[in-house]
Scaffold this motif. Structure first.
Motif, PDB file in Angstrom:
ATOM      1  N   MET A  47     -56.395  27.103  31.116  1.00 38.61           N
ATOM      2  CA  MET A  47     -55.744  27.701  29.957  1.00 38.61           C
ATOM      3  C   MET A  47     -55.609  29.199  30.193  1.00 38.61           C
ATOM      4  O   MET A  47     -56.577  29.894  30.452  1.00 38.61           O
ATOM      5  N   ASN A  48     -54.416  29.700  30.098  1.00 43.19           N
ATOM      6  CA  ASN A  48     -54.139  31.116  30.313  1.00 43.19           C
ATOM      7  C   ASN A  48     -54.025  31.804  28.955  1.00 43.19           C
ATOM      8  O   ASN A  48     -53.077  31.581  28.212  1.00 43.19           O
ATOM      9  N   ASP A  49     -55.044  32.654  28.634  1.00 46.06           N
ATOM     10  CA  ASP A  49     -55.064  33.329  27.338  1.00 46.06           C
ATOM     11  C   ASP A  49     -54.243  34.605  27.339  1.00 46.06           C
ATOM     12  O   ASP A  49     -54.112  35.251  26.310  1.00 46.06           O
ATOM     13  N   ASP A  50     -53.701  35.001  28.473  1.00 42.12           N
ATOM     14  CA  ASP A  50     -52.920  36.234  28.524  1.00 42.12           C
ATOM     15  C   ASP A  50     -51.607  36.112  27.764  1.00 42.12           C
ATOM     16  O   ASP A  50     -51.031  37.112  27.351  1.00 42.12           O
ATOM     17  N   ASP A  51     -51.124  34.912  27.574  1.00 42.52           N
ATOM     18  CA  ASP A  51     -49.852  34.713  26.881  1.00 42.52           C
ATOM     19  C   ASP A  51     -50.004  34.722  25.357  1.00 42.52           C
ATOM     20  O   ASP A  51     -49.018  34.857  24.648  1.00 42.52           O
ATOM     21  N   GLU A  52     -51.216  34.549  24.886  1.00 43.54           N
ATOM     22  CA  GLU A  52     -51.439  34.498  23.443  1.00 43.54           C
ATOM     23  C   GLU A  52     -51.547  35.914  22.887  1.00 43.54           C
ATOM     24  O   GLU A  52     -52.294  36.739  23.411  1.00 43.54           O
ATOM     25  N   PRO A  53     -50.849  36.220  21.791  1.00 38.32           N
ATOM     26  CA  PRO A  53     -50.974  37.555  21.172  1.00 38.32           C
ATOM     27  C   PRO A  53     -52.283  37.650  20.374  1.00 38.32           C
ATOM     28  O   PRO A  53     -52.842  36.644  19.955  1.00 38.32           O
ATOM     29  N   VAL A  54     -52.743  38.880  20.164  1.00 37.46           N
ATOM     30  CA  VAL A  54     -53.965  39.084  19.383  1.00 37.46           C
ATOM     31  C   VAL A  54     -53.701  38.798  17.914  1.00 37.46           C
ATOM     32  O   VAL A  54     -54.516  38.192  17.223  1.00 37.46           O
ATOM     33  N   PHE A  55     -52.539  39.199  17.418  1.00 36.08           N
ATOM     34  CA  PHE A  55     -52.151  38.960  16.028  1.00 36.08           C
ATOM     35  C   PHE A  55     -50.977  38.007  16.009  1.00 36.08           C
ATOM     36  O   PHE A  55     -50.087  38.069  16.846  1.00 36.08           O
ATOM     37  N   LYS A  56     -50.970  37.117  15.013  1.00 36.09           N
ATOM     38  CA  LYS A  56     -49.848  36.206  14.843  1.00 36.09           C
ATOM     39  C   LYS A  56     -49.291  36.392  13.444  1.00 36.09           C
ATOM     40  O   LYS A  56     -50.015  36.720  12.509  1.00 36.09           O
ATOM     41  N   ARG A  57     -48.004  36.152  13.317  1.00 31.36           N
ATOM     42  CA  ARG A  57     -47.365  36.281  12.015  1.00 31.36           C
ATOM     43  C   ARG A  57     -47.676  35.050  11.172  1.00 31.36           C
ATOM     44  O   ARG A  57     -47.684  33.933  11.659  1.00 31.36           O
ATOM     45  N   SER A  58     -47.940  35.291   9.904  1.00 29.90           N
ATOM     46  CA  SER A  58     -48.258  34.201   8.990  1.00 29.90           C
ATOM     47  C   SER A  58     -47.038  33.324   8.778  1.00 29.90           C
ATOM     48  O   SER A  58     -45.903  33.794   8.773  1.00 29.90           O
ATOM     49  N   LYS A  59     -47.285  32.040   8.599  1.00 31.24           N
ATOM     50  CA  LYS A  59     -46.183  31.091   8.388  1.00 31.24           C
ATOM     51  C   LYS A  59     -45.971  30.805   6.902  1.00 31.24           C
ATOM     52  O   LYS A  59     -45.304  29.849   6.548  1.00 31.24           O
ATOM     53  N   TRP A  60     -46.516  31.631   6.044  1.00 29.41           N
ATOM     54  CA  TRP A  60     -46.404  31.423   4.607  1.00 29.41           C
ATOM     55  C   TRP A  60     -45.200  32.159   4.029  1.00 29.41           C
ATOM     56  O   TRP A  60     -45.052  32.253   2.816  1.00 29.41           O
ATOM     57  N   GLY A  61     -44.354  32.701   4.864  1.00 24.94           N
ATOM     58  CA  GLY A  61     -43.166  33.375   4.379  1.00 24.94           C
ATOM     59  C   GLY A  61     -43.394  34.824   4.003  1.00 24.94           C
ATOM     60  O   GLY A  61     -42.529  35.445   3.380  1.00 24.94           O
ATOM     61  N   THR A  62     -44.535  35.366   4.375  1.00 23.18           N
ATOM     62  CA  THR A  62     -44.808  36.775   4.084  1.00 23.18           C
ATOM     63  C   THR A  62     -44.790  37.555   5.400  1.00 23.18           C
ATOM     64  O   THR A  62     -44.721  36.977   6.477  1.00 23.18           O
ATOM     65  N   ASN A  63     -44.845  38.843   5.303  1.00 19.95           N
ATOM     66  CA  ASN A  63     -44.867  39.688   6.498  1.00 19.95           C
ATOM     67  C   ASN A  63     -46.290  40.030   6.907  1.00 19.95           C
ATOM     68  O   ASN A  63     -46.534  41.089   7.463  1.00 19.95           O
ATOM     69  N   ARG A  64     -47.222  39.147   6.654  1.00 24.12           N
ATOM     70  CA  ARG A  64     -48.620  39.393   7.001  1.00 24.12           C
ATOM     71  C   ARG A  64     -48.937  38.824   8.372  1.00 24.12           C
ATOM     72  O   ARG A  64     -48.314  37.879   8.827  1.00 24.12           O
ATOM     73  N   TYR A  65     -49.942  39.419   8.987  1.00 21.05           N
ATOM     74  CA  TYR A  65     -50.417  38.960  10.285  1.00 21.05           C
ATOM     75  C   TYR A  65     -51.866  38.535  10.153  1.00 21.05           C
ATOM     76  O   TYR A  65     -52.572  38.940   9.244  1.00 21.05           O
ATOM     77  N   TYR A  66     -52.327  37.688  11.076  1.00 22.45           N
ATOM     78  CA  TYR A  66     -53.716  37.273  11.103  1.00 22.45           C
ATOM     79  C   TYR A  66     -54.209  37.286  12.539  1.00 22.45           C
ATOM     80  O   TYR A  66     -53.433  37.303  13.482  1.00 22.45           O
ATOM     81  N   TYR A  67     -55.555  37.326  12.683  1.00 22.47           N
ATOM     82  CA  TYR A  67     -56.146  37.312  14.012  1.00 22.47           C
ATOM     83  C   TYR A  67     -55.899  35.946  14.650  1.00 22.47           C
ATOM     84  O   TYR A  67     -56.070  34.909  14.016  1.00 22.47           O
ATOM     85  N   ASN A  68     -55.545  35.949  15.903  1.00 21.67           N
ATOM     86  CA  ASN A  68     -55.295  34.711  16.622  1.00 21.67           C
ATOM     87  C   ASN A  68     -56.588  34.269  17.295  1.00 21.67           C
ATOM     88  O   ASN A  68     -57.063  34.906  18.229  1.00 21.67           O
ATOM     89  N   PRO A  69     -57.202  33.162  16.850  1.00 24.29           N
ATOM     90  CA  PRO A  69     -58.464  32.726  17.454  1.00 24.29           C
ATOM     91  C   PRO A  69     -58.289  32.183  18.872  1.00 24.29           C
ATOM     92  O   PRO A  69     -59.271  31.993  19.582  1.00 24.29           O
ATOM     93  N   ARG A  70     -57.071  31.943  19.328  1.00 24.37           N
ATOM     94  CA  ARG A  70     -56.862  31.447  20.689  1.00 24.37           C
ATOM     95  C   ARG A  70     -56.917  32.574  21.717  1.00 24.37           C
ATOM     96  O   ARG A  70     -57.039  32.311  22.905  1.00 24.37           O
ATOM     97  N   ASN A  71     -56.832  33.809  21.264  1.00 28.07           N
ATOM     98  CA  ASN A  71     -56.971  34.973  22.136  1.00 28.07           C
ATOM     99  C   ASN A  71     -58.426  35.429  22.066  1.00 28.07           C
ATOM    100  O   ASN A  71     -58.993  35.523  20.981  1.00 28.07           O
ATOM    101  N   PRO A  72     -59.081  35.723  23.193  1.00 29.70           N
ATOM    102  CA  PRO A  72     -60.499  36.137  23.147  1.00 29.70           C
ATOM    103  C   PRO A  72     -60.732  37.397  22.305  1.00 29.70           C
ATOM    104  O   PRO A  72     -61.729  37.492  21.587  1.00 29.70           O
ATOM    105  N   LEU A  73     -59.813  38.343  22.367  1.00 32.82           N
ATOM    106  CA  LEU A  73     -59.962  39.544  21.555  1.00 32.82           C
ATOM    107  C   LEU A  73     -59.787  39.221  20.071  1.00 32.82           C
ATOM    108  O   LEU A  73     -60.512  39.747  19.219  1.00 32.82           O
ATOM    109  N   GLY A  74     -58.853  38.345  19.756  1.00 30.84           N
ATOM    110  CA  GLY A  74     -58.670  37.924  18.363  1.00 30.84           C
ATOM    111  C   GLY A  74     -59.904  37.213  17.835  1.00 30.84           C
ATOM    112  O   GLY A  74     -60.330  37.425  16.701  1.00 30.84           O
ATOM    113  N   LEU A  75     -60.512  36.357  18.675  1.00 29.62           N
ATOM    114  CA  LEU A  75     -61.732  35.657  18.273  1.00 29.62           C
ATOM    115  C   LEU A  75     -62.881  36.649  18.089  1.00 29.62           C
ATOM    116  O   LEU A  75     -63.655  36.538  17.128  1.00 29.62           O
TER     117      LEU A  75
END
Length: 92
Positions: free
Chosen positions: A1-29
């Motif tokens: 699994m290559n974690d370099d492709d995963e961003p640290v923040f991901k855009r929320s899918k709730w229709g808002t302009n909010r971001y959340y930590y991406n647990p698939r990225n080690p820094l996000g976790l």
């Protein structure tokens, strides 16, 4: 699994302009874990009223100075006039 492709923040899918930590990225976790530890520690300190949430100490109670004078003041003789020094002479 290559974690370099995963961003640290991901855009929320709730229709808002909010971001959340991406647990698939080690820094996000790591940011998720750090945020939870920080919030938990702050809540425990608040509940125990410790650390920066410690209340200020009570100010010392005021106590007046001891009563060691009387009114009217005692009459005392006037102070004697200073005596000129014999070693200091004034020349006319």
């Amino acid at each position: 699994m290559n974690d370099d492709d995963e961003p640290v923040f991901k855009r929320s899918k709730w229709g808002t302009n909010r971001y959340y930590y991406n647990p698939r990225n080690p820094l996000g976790l790591a940011l998720i874990v750090f945020s939870l530890l920080f919030a938990g520690t702050a809540l425990i300190l608040m509940a125990n009223r410790a650390g920066p949430f410690k209340p200020a100490p009570d100010p010392a109670r005021w106590s007046p100075p001891p009563f060691d004078y009387s009114w009217p003041p005692h009459s005392s003789p006037p102070a004697p006039a200073p005596i000129p020094d014999a070693t200091s002479t004034q020349e006319p």
